[in-house]
Structures are given as C-alpha cells and as structure tokens.
Design an enzyme around this catalytic site. Sequence first.
Site, PDB file in Angstrom:
ATOM      1  N   GLN A  19      18.416  -4.748  -8.561  1.00  0.00           N
ATOM      2  CA  GLN A  19      17.549  -4.951  -7.402  1.00  0.00           C
ATOM      3  C   GLN A  19      16.753  -6.239  -7.606  1.00  0.00           C
ATOM      4  O   GLN A  19      16.329  -6.541  -8.720  1.00  0.00           O
ATOM      5  CB  GLN A  19      16.600  -3.754  -7.295  1.00  0.00           C
ATOM      6  CG  GLN A  19      15.683  -3.730  -6.113  1.00  0.00           C
ATOM      7  CD  GLN A  19      14.894  -2.420  -6.091  1.00  0.00           C
ATOM      8  OE1 GLN A  19      15.448  -1.340  -6.266  1.00  0.00           O
ATOM      9  NE2 GLN A  19      13.595  -2.512  -5.873  1.00  0.00           N
ATOM     10  N   ASP A  20      16.563  -7.000  -6.541  1.00  0.00           N
ATOM     11  CA  ASP A  20      15.677  -8.168  -6.549  1.00  0.00           C
ATOM     12  C   ASP A  20      14.478  -7.853  -5.675  1.00  0.00           C
ATOM     13  O   ASP A  20      14.634  -7.292  -4.590  1.00  0.00           O
ATOM     14  CB  ASP A  20      16.381  -9.414  -5.996  1.00  0.00           C
ATOM     15  CG  ASP A  20      17.367 -10.023  -6.973  1.00  0.00           C
ATOM     16  OD1 ASP A  20      17.537  -9.497  -8.078  1.00  0.00           O
ATOM     17  OD2 ASP A  20      17.977 -11.046  -6.613  1.00  0.00           O
ATOM     18  N   ASN A  21      13.287  -8.224  -6.145  1.00  0.00           N
ATOM     19  CA  ASN A  21      12.047  -7.985  -5.411  1.00  0.00           C
ATOM     20  C   ASN A  21      11.291  -9.296  -5.265  1.00  0.00           C
ATOM     21  O   ASN A  21      11.426 -10.194  -6.098  1.00  0.00           O
ATOM     22  CB  ASN A  21      11.155  -6.988  -6.157  1.00  0.00           C
ATOM     23  CG  ASN A  21      11.825  -5.654  -6.358  1.00  0.00           C
ATOM     24  OD1 ASN A  21      12.526  -5.159  -5.485  1.00  0.00           O
ATOM     25  ND2 ASN A  21      11.625  -5.064  -7.515  1.00  0.00           N
ATOM     26  N   HIS A  66       1.658  -2.209 -14.671  1.00  0.00           N
ATOM     27  CA  HIS A  66       2.610  -1.170 -14.261  1.00  0.00           C
ATOM     28  C   HIS A  66       3.855  -1.133 -15.147  1.00  0.00           C
ATOM     29  O   HIS A  66       4.241  -2.137 -15.729  1.00  0.00           O
ATOM     30  CB  HIS A  66       3.101  -1.424 -12.829  1.00  0.00           C
ATOM     31  CG  HIS A  66       2.022  -1.634 -11.835  1.00  0.00           C
ATOM     32  ND1 HIS A  66       2.109  -2.567 -10.833  1.00  0.00           N
ATOM     33  CD2 HIS A  66       0.822  -1.029 -11.663  1.00  0.00           C
ATOM     34  CE1 HIS A  66       1.022  -2.527 -10.091  1.00  0.00           C
ATOM     35  NE2 HIS A  66       0.218  -1.609 -10.580  1.00  0.00           N
ATOM     36  N   LYS A  71      12.451  -6.462 -16.386  1.00  0.00           N
ATOM     37  CA  LYS A  71      12.176  -7.397 -15.291  1.00  0.00           C
ATOM     38  C   LYS A  71      12.357  -8.832 -15.768  1.00  0.00           C
ATOM     39  O   LYS A  71      11.872  -9.199 -16.835  1.00  0.00           O
ATOM     40  CB  LYS A  71      10.730  -7.257 -14.799  1.00  0.00           C
ATOM     41  CG  LYS A  71      10.372  -5.897 -14.261  1.00  0.00           C
ATOM     42  CD  LYS A  71       8.903  -5.839 -13.894  1.00  0.00           C
ATOM     43  CE  LYS A  71       8.526  -4.464 -13.374  1.00  0.00           C
ATOM     44  NZ  LYS A  71       7.094  -4.366 -13.087  1.00  0.00           N
ATOM     45  N   HIS A  84       3.476  -4.397 -17.115  1.00  0.00           N
ATOM     46  CA  HIS A  84       3.552  -5.753 -16.580  1.00  0.00           C
ATOM     47  C   HIS A  84       2.556  -5.921 -15.442  1.00  0.00           C
ATOM     48  O   HIS A  84       2.332  -4.991 -14.666  1.00  0.00           O
ATOM     49  CB  HIS A  84       4.968  -6.039 -16.059  1.00  0.00           C
ATOM     50  CG  HIS A  84       5.090  -7.365 -15.399  1.00  0.00           C
ATOM     51  ND1 HIS A  84       5.138  -7.501 -14.027  1.00  0.00           N
ATOM     52  CD2 HIS A  84       5.125  -8.617 -15.912  1.00  0.00           C
ATOM     53  CE1 HIS A  84       5.216  -8.790 -13.731  1.00  0.00           C
ATOM     54  NE2 HIS A  84       5.202  -9.487 -14.860  1.00  0.00           N
ATOM     55  N   TYR A 140      11.308 -11.219  -8.743  1.00  0.00           N
ATOM     56  CA  TYR A 140      11.774 -10.613  -9.983  1.00  0.00           C
ATOM     57  C   TYR A 140      13.012  -9.766  -9.762  1.00  0.00           C
ATOM     58  O   TYR A 140      13.192  -9.119  -8.752  1.00  0.00           O
ATOM     59  CB  TYR A 140      10.678  -9.818 -10.685  1.00  0.00           C
ATOM     60  CG  TYR A 140       9.927  -8.794  -9.869  1.00  0.00           C
ATOM     61  CD1 TYR A 140      10.100  -7.438 -10.091  1.00  0.00           C
ATOM     62  CD2 TYR A 140       9.019  -9.185  -8.893  1.00  0.00           C
ATOM     63  CE1 TYR A 140       9.393  -6.490  -9.376  1.00  0.00           C
ATOM     64  CE2 TYR A 140       8.298  -8.259  -8.169  1.00  0.00           C
ATOM     65  CZ  TYR A 140       8.490  -6.912  -8.415  1.00  0.00           C
ATOM     66  OH  TYR A 140       7.791  -5.977  -7.691  1.00  0.00           O
ATOM     67  N   GLU A 196       6.483   6.050 -11.914  1.00  0.00           N
ATOM     68  CA  GLU A 196       5.470   5.014 -12.124  1.00  0.00           C
ATOM     69  C   GLU A 196       4.418   5.443 -13.144  1.00  0.00           C
ATOM     70  O   GLU A 196       3.945   6.577 -13.118  1.00  0.00           O
ATOM     71  CB  GLU A 196       4.735   4.699 -10.819  1.00  0.00           C
ATOM     72  CG  GLU A 196       5.548   3.923  -9.817  1.00  0.00           C
ATOM     73  CD  GLU A 196       4.730   3.591  -8.576  1.00  0.00           C
ATOM     74  OE1 GLU A 196       4.552   2.396  -8.306  1.00  0.00           O
ATOM     75  OE2 GLU A 196       4.257   4.533  -7.898  1.00  0.00           O
ATOM     76  N   LYS A 230      -4.567   1.665  -5.557  1.00  0.00           N
ATOM     77  CA  LYS A 230      -3.834   2.262  -6.683  1.00  0.00           C
ATOM     78  C   LYS A 230      -4.244   1.617  -8.011  1.00  0.00           C
ATOM     79  O   LYS A 230      -4.471   2.306  -9.004  1.00  0.00           O
ATOM     80  CB  LYS A 230      -2.330   2.099  -6.465  1.00  0.00           C
ATOM     81  CG  LYS A 230      -1.460   2.572  -7.620  1.00  0.00           C
ATOM     82  CD  LYS A 230       0.013   2.395  -7.335  1.00  0.00           C
ATOM     83  CE  LYS A 230       0.499   1.084  -7.878  1.00  0.00           C
ATOM     84  NZ  LYS A 230       1.950   0.903  -7.822  1.00  0.00           N
ATOM     85  N   ASP A 231      -4.354   0.280  -8.025  1.00  0.00           N
ATOM     86  CA  ASP A 231      -4.676  -0.421  -9.265  1.00  0.00           C
ATOM     87  C   ASP A 231      -6.132  -0.247  -9.689  1.00  0.00           C
ATOM     88  O   ASP A 231      -6.466  -0.473 -10.843  1.00  0.00           O
ATOM     89  CB  ASP A 231      -4.338  -1.905  -9.150  1.00  0.00           C
ATOM     90  CG  ASP A 231      -2.837  -2.150  -9.179  1.00  0.00           C
ATOM     91  OD1 ASP A 231      -2.083  -1.234  -9.551  1.00  0.00           O
ATOM     92  OD2 ASP A 231      -2.419  -3.260  -8.813  1.00  0.00           O
TER      93      ASP A 231
END
Length: 184
Positions: A46-48, A61, A71, A118, A131, A142, A170-171
């Site tokens: 997967q690319d993000n 995370h 990653k 990360h 990434y 997670e 969340k963070d």
Amino acid sequence: MNIIPTPIHDLYVIEPKVWQDNRGYFFESYNAKVMAEAGIKAEFVQDNQSFSQKGTLRGMHAQNFPSPQGKLVRVIQGKVLDVAVDIRKNSTTYGKHFSVELSGENNKQLWVPPGFLHGFLTLEDNTIFSYKVTGYFDKGAEIGVMWNDKDLNIDWTSHLAESEFLLSDKDRVLASFDDLESPF
C-alpha cells in the site's frame, strides 16, 4: 542509491542519486534489488500520502500483529522532522529514537521496519508526505505512545515552538511509553 545505517540496527536513511539539468531532475525513489542487497527485504502492499500544514505532528504510531507495518517514508514537497522509536523488546536500542530531516529538497528517505513507533512534525506549510507500507491499515492493530513522552525525550521543540503544534484528538490521548506492552 546510498543506504546509510543509523545508530539503531535495521533503521536506514536512504539518499537517492539525483540527476539534474536545465529541465529539472530525476531519481529512483525505490529499487527492490538495491534495498535487498543492503538487507532491506520488504514487500510493499500500500502507498499512503498526507498533506499537512506547518506544525502538524502525527505520531507516535505503529501497528501490532497480525498487521505490523514496515514503512519507507519520504517528503515530496515541504519538510518534516521524522522520528522512529525502537520498540523491539530484545533490541539493545529498545526505547531509543532516531530523527532525521526529510524534505522535498534533500530527497532523503527513512526505512522504518516493523517494531518501531513512527511520527513526524511538519516544518513547512503544504508538506506532502508519502510512504510505502508492508502491511495493510488495520485499525484494530493500532498502538501508539504520546509524542511528548518524558521517557522518550524526543526533541521536537528545537524545530518549532510547542504552541505551533497541531495534533489530532487521537494523538493527544495516547499512552505513555511506560504503559506500552510492545508485541515486538
């Protein structure tokens, strides 16, 4: 492509060879053969990509089993302070972090294998962060640690004042490093 070991085993900075002329530039951002020869064996699934304004802090995370992610991260436009924390329990660098500035100008990348937290802080507006990952996103897998955890002691504020930081809800509520039960 120059693959540079960091003080943390299995974590690498990657500097591509850039060819420039009056038309612009060209570089290889990924080469499986070169990476494998350096000991980085990864199958990306997967690319993000994210777009962020200056001061956006995303992290710290990781993904737990059954969906751990390695990653390969880089910046297409703008600049970030990129940080990885070793959470491999049997590692001599457990709990240690490494940071590097990645930008659209320096074209550096960081290989972050599974077993690392990360995160990054954007240092310029309109930053595009890209990434490749070795595992699909799995919300149930997670895990994370507060960006400003006292035990990790990551120096974010020498780059920007904390008052400039933009964080997700969340963070803001992630666990402390002491409370992390690393699966790695």
